[in-house]
Design a protein around this motif. Structure first.
Motif, PDB file in Angstrom:
ATOM      1  N   SER A  80       0.283  -0.216  -8.413  1.00  0.00           N
ATOM      2  CA  SER A  80      -0.426  -0.458  -7.163  1.00  0.00           C
ATOM      3  C   SER A  80       0.311  -1.556  -6.414  1.00  0.00           C
ATOM      4  O   SER A  80       1.039  -2.344  -7.021  1.00  0.00           O
ATOM      5  CB  SER A  80      -1.883  -0.860  -7.432  1.00  0.00           C
ATOM      6  OG  SER A  80      -1.926  -2.081  -8.151  1.00  0.00           O
ATOM      7  N   ASN A 136       0.799  -1.225   0.000  1.00  0.00           N
ATOM      8  CA  ASN A 136       0.000   0.000   0.000  1.00  0.00           C
ATOM      9  C   ASN A 136       0.833   1.278   0.000  1.00  0.00           C
ATOM     10  O   ASN A 136       0.325   2.355   0.359  1.00  0.00           O
ATOM     11  CB  ASN A 136      -0.990   0.032   1.186  1.00  0.00           C
ATOM     12  CG  ASN A 136      -2.083  -1.008   1.042  1.00  0.00           C
ATOM     13  OD1 ASN A 136      -2.560  -1.266  -0.064  1.00  0.00           O
ATOM     14  ND2 ASN A 136      -2.469  -1.614   2.145  1.00  0.00           N
ATOM     15  N   GLU A 148      -1.248  -3.752  -3.639  1.00  0.00           N
ATOM     16  CA  GLU A 148      -2.303  -4.167  -2.710  1.00  0.00           C
ATOM     17  C   GLU A 148      -1.921  -5.427  -1.958  1.00  0.00           C
ATOM     18  O   GLU A 148      -2.448  -5.707  -0.878  1.00  0.00           O
ATOM     19  CB  GLU A 148      -3.606  -4.362  -3.478  1.00  0.00           C
ATOM     20  CG  GLU A 148      -4.139  -3.064  -4.082  1.00  0.00           C
ATOM     21  CD  GLU A 148      -5.389  -3.292  -4.926  1.00  0.00           C
ATOM     22  OE1 GLU A 148      -5.876  -4.440  -4.982  1.00  0.00           O
ATOM     23  OE2 GLU A 148      -5.869  -2.317  -5.527  1.00  0.00           O
TER      24      GLU A 148
END
Lengths: 114, 116
Positions: free
Chosen positions: A67, A53, A69
């Motif tokens: 990203s 994150n 995640e």
């Protein structure tokens, strides 16, 4: 066997299209990186992530997005805003969050814009 | 002066030859140094780190000269399988990357071709 898997290996894209390159690692490494390599050029850092994150821009982040995640996954999206997207894209990881210089690379994704 | 500079080659040598590559770097605060090997159209792989006192791994010897800001890689008794591009990599502090991260600066690579 542990390693880094990039897909697809080869990708063709029309101008104006976004494309996402996948990078998955099962090495339990904390940090992940995206580099770009052009013929006759050194690798250039696009983005990196030291922790889930969170991610940071590298030298040439414009026109790219990422990203993080999950620890294992660090996908790279090449957007239509990237002026010269044709290149060899390499994903890498390192054991700790700090970059010791010992990068483990995936086999790369070769993107060609038609 | 470029951050990391290498002679692009190609170096064409016969099997059994000794070949040396040099690499210069511009940032005197650079912290760590490495040689990576990259086969044609493949990913780079770490060959060896370069230590201040110099280090050897089989036929490969790496040396660092901080005063002159250059790193060298010596390959003895070249094999056909040594044919590849050798990348000089320097870890340098970069303000915008934070203290623990530094940044790896890659040279463009030196191409070696070992012939029978």
């Amino acid at each position: 066997d542990g390693g880094i898997t990039q897909s697809p290996k080869y990708l063709f894209r029309k101008e104006g299209q976004n494309v996402t390159l996948s990078c998955e690692q099962n090495l339990n490494h904390d940090a992940m990186y995206w580099y770009r390599q052009d013929p006759g050029q050194g690798l250039r850092l696009i983005y990196y992530s030291q922790i889930v994150n969170d991610f940071q821009k590298g030298d040439i982040a414009e026109g790219y997005s990422v990203s993080r995640e999950k620890k294992e996954s660090f996908p790279l999206t090449v957007t239509s805003a990237q002026k010269n997207p044709t290149a060899f894209y390499l994903c890498a990881s390192t054991r700790g969050a700090a970059n010791t210089g010992e990068l483990f690379f995936g086999e790369g994704s070769r993107l060609t814009v038609l | 002066r470029k951050e990391v500079e290498q002679d692009p080659g190609p170096f064409n040598v016969p099997e059994g030859a000794t070949v040396a590559f040099n690499c210069t770097y511009s940032n005197s605060a650079s912290q760590s140094f490495f040689w990576y090997r990259q086969d044609c159209r493949k990913e780079p792989k770490l060959l060896m780190s370069v230590y201040s006192s110099g280090n050897e791994d089989g036929r490969f010897t790496a040396q660092l000269n901080r005063a002159s800001q250059y790193i060298s890689l010596l390959i003895r008794d070249s094999k056909l399988s040594d044919s590849a591009t050798y990348l000089c990599v320097v870890k340098s502090p970069r303000v915008n990357y934070g203290g623990s991260q530094g940044n790896l600066i890659f040279g463009k690579g030196t191409k070696l071709s070992v012939k029978p």
